[in-house]
Design an enzyme around this catalytic site. Structure first.
Site, PDB file in Angstrom:
ATOM      1  N   GLY A 243      26.994  58.567 -15.214  1.00  0.00           N
ATOM      2  CA  GLY A 243      25.915  59.134 -14.408  1.00  0.00           C
ATOM      3  C   GLY A 243      26.306  59.571 -13.014  1.00  0.00           C
ATOM      4  N   GLU A 285      31.335  54.613 -18.138  1.00  0.00           N
ATOM      5  CA  GLU A 285      31.346  55.731 -19.094  1.00  0.00           C
ATOM      6  C   GLU A 285      31.112  57.068 -18.383  1.00  0.00           C
ATOM      7  OE1 GLU A 285      28.207  54.860 -21.831  1.00  0.00           O
ATOM      8  OE2 GLU A 285      29.477  53.657 -23.118  1.00  0.00           O
ATOM      9  N   PRO A 286      32.015  57.497 -17.529  1.00  0.00           N
ATOM     10  CA  PRO A 286      31.793  58.760 -16.821  1.00  0.00           C
ATOM     11  C   PRO A 286      32.067  59.972 -17.726  1.00  0.00           C
ATOM     12  CG  PRO A 286      33.901  57.788 -16.194  1.00  0.00           C
ATOM     13  CD  PRO A 286      33.302  56.877 -17.209  1.00  0.00           C
ATOM     14  N   ARG A 288      30.320  63.749 -16.939  1.00  0.00           N
ATOM     15  CA  ARG A 288      30.199  64.900 -16.041  1.00  0.00           C
ATOM     16  C   ARG A 288      31.188  64.840 -14.877  1.00  0.00           C
ATOM     17  NH1 ARG A 288      25.321  67.476 -15.341  1.00  0.00           N
ATOM     18  NH2 ARG A 288      24.333  65.673 -16.323  1.00  0.00           N
ATOM     19  N   ARG A 325      21.842  74.613 -19.614  1.00  0.00           N
ATOM     20  CA  ARG A 325      21.284  73.693 -18.609  1.00  0.00           C
ATOM     21  C   ARG A 325      20.243  74.336 -17.677  1.00  0.00           C
ATOM     22  NH1 ARG A 325      23.994  71.532 -15.083  1.00  0.00           N
ATOM     23  NH2 ARG A 325      22.988  69.503 -15.044  1.00  0.00           N
ATOM     24  N   CYS A 356      17.538  86.794 -25.966  1.00  0.00           N
ATOM     25  CA  CYS A 356      16.164  87.296 -26.009  1.00  0.00           C
ATOM     26  C   CYS A 356      15.171  86.225 -25.591  1.00  0.00           C
ATOM     27  CB  CYS A 356      15.853  87.802 -27.401  1.00  0.00           C
ATOM     28  SG  CYS A 356      16.902  89.179 -27.815  1.00  0.00           S
ATOM     29  N   TYR A 385      28.684  69.648 -20.159  1.00  0.00           N
ATOM     30  CA  TYR A 385      27.452  69.995 -20.863  1.00  0.00           C
ATOM     31  C   TYR A 385      27.204  71.501 -20.927  1.00  0.00           C
ATOM     32  CZ  TYR A 385      26.953  65.005 -20.068  1.00  0.00           C
ATOM     33  OH  TYR A 385      27.193  63.653 -20.037  1.00  0.00           O
TER      34      TYR A 385
END
Ligand SMILES: Cc1ncc(COP(=O)(O)O)c(C=O)c1O
Length: 432
Positions: A243, A285-286, A288, A325, A356, A385
């Site tokens: 996080g 648990e990194p 990003r 995102r 579209c 992501y």
């Protein structure tokens, strides 16, 4: 610094991005090995080496392919996967099974079987029902699994609702009501097929302050204490999730890992002393924060549309298919026209995709040099992501991924072809 400007052109990890776009085509994900290695180095120095009995498991969901597994393994990290596909990818890359941890709120029987067959290091169990499934699989295979329970600490972190995972109303983890959590703990402790290692929490993603980690930690420590007092059982491990936020735009205020981890470790050390127990092994648990800023995406600009008095749209040859995102949770990005990187930013334009959907906007109202068809537009901090959430909407093929390092580039994922996109499609006899 991986980004530099030379001769009015954006360079990334020593590579001329305009040349990359020409050589490999666009849209193109570009990943800097140097940046990933730096991040892993920071994790080693401020966590793994600084504190004994610690592990860092890269959250593969951020960006996974065979080559990334190789880098992560070489840099001394474990890997956290959340599906059979991610597990298969790690195993295919030769990642040591004992260094793989499986998360997920709805693991299928097949996924659990795969995990038990491969003999992976940890399974993070999301509920009692899953524990029973896992016990049966282990019994049938004559194996024993190391598990942690993912708990729902019931804290609300400061991030977009879609990436907040620790609040009580969540599909993730086990709620901490006494009649839910304690029977689960008891069953795990007493099982012949389970080594009960402890608890896991993950409060959310893209966080810039440590408040929710620390709140969740207190709740987890209380549970460790309760478990000892009720069952005389000391859980040997605690996973505090990922996080850790990154910089997407100027308004982000990224913090070093130590900002999150030092107070966490201090509190756990204190707690362990008070309890007279050995400090549990601590896992992070990194995702990003390892790959996010290591990636940029290159696009070719096409149509530029000036709606007088309203907005100017500059369309790129990708969009929500390679970066969902912004459409999914209004994520903000920054970018530059790579071939006009030093030119005065005289215009405000909205960078939109080619899908579209009116919501297919990558950056709203960004200042750029005058955009023209054929320009190369680079969006920064797209390493996490983006590729992993990409889709074939509108039958757009998935872009290629190029790994760059000190001026050299290598393809690590080939561009998907139209043929490949329809390879699994069949026309039944009734339609022929
Ligand atoms: C269980 C778990 N661990 C780790 C992560 C990685 O989070 P981040 O990429 O923000 O570090 C996530 C992200 O959703 C997660 O759900």
């Amino acid at each position: 610094m991986e980004k530099e400007i030379k001769d009015n052109t954006l360079f990334f990890d020593g590579c001329n991005t305009v040349d990359l776009a020409e050589k490999y085509g666009t849209p193109l994900y570009v990943l800097s090995e140097t940046a990933i290695v730096e991040k892993c180095g920071e994790i080693r120095n401020s966590f793994l080496k600084k504190y004994e009995r610690t592990r860092a498991a890269y959250a593969a969901k951020a960006f996974l392919n065979l080559s990334i597994c190789k880098i992560i393994e070489r840099e001394g990290l474990c890997i956290d996967v959340v599906s059979g596909g991610e597990l298969f990818t790690a195993i295919k890359a030769g990642f040591p099974a004992e260094k793989i941890e499986l998360n997920g709120n709805n693991k299928s029987v097949e996924e659990l079987k795969l995990a038990v067959d491969y003999g992976i290091g940890r399974i993070i169990v999301d509920g009692l029902d899953e524990l029973s499934l896992l016990e049966k699989i282990c019994r049938d295979n004559g194996k024993k699994s190391n598990i942690l329970y993912r708990i729902t600490p019931g804290v609300k972190s400061d991030s977009h609702d879609y990436i907040v995972t620790g609040k009580k109303d969540s599909k993730f983890g086990i709620p901490l009501d006494d009649d839910v959590i304690f029977p689960a703990i008891e069953q795990a402790i007493n099982s012949d097929y389970i080594n009960f290692m402890g608890f896991h929490f993950h409060v959310g993603s893209q966080l810039h302050d440590n408040e929710s980690h620390l709140k969740a930690l207190d709740i987890a420590l209380k549970l460790i204490k309760d478990t000892k007092e009720k069952y005389n059982y000391v859980t040997p491990e605690l996973n505090v999730g990922g996080g850790f936020g990154i910089n997407y735009t100027d308004s982000d205020t990224k913090k070093p890992y130590a900002y999150f981890l030092d107070p966490i470790m201090e509190r756990i050390e204190e707690f362990s002393k008070e309890m007279g127990i050995m400090r549990p092994e601590i896992v992070i648990e990194p995702g990003r924060s390892i790959v996010g800023e290591a990636g940029i995406t290159l696009y070719t600009l096409g149509t530029v549309k000036d709606i007088k008095g309203i907005r100017k749209y500059a369309s790129v040859d990708g969009g929500m298919t390679d970066n969902i995102r912004p459409a999914l949770y209004q994520a903000k990005y920054d970018g530059v026209i790579a071939n006009k990187a030093e030119m005065l930013k005289t215009e405000v334009v909205t960078i939109c995709g080619k899908c579209c959907e009116s919501g297919d906007v990558l950056i709203k109202d960004i200042k750029v040099a005058r955009p023209e068809r054929g320009d190369i537009f680079a969006i920064f901090s797209t390493g996490a992501y983006g590729y992993s959430m990409a889709s074939n909407y509108n039958k757009n093929p998935l872009p290629a991924v190029v790994l760059v390092k000190e001026g050299k580039s290598e393809i690590i994922v080939k561009r998907q072809s139209f043929e490949h996109m329809i390879a699994n499609e069949v026309i039944p006899a009734s339609l022929l």
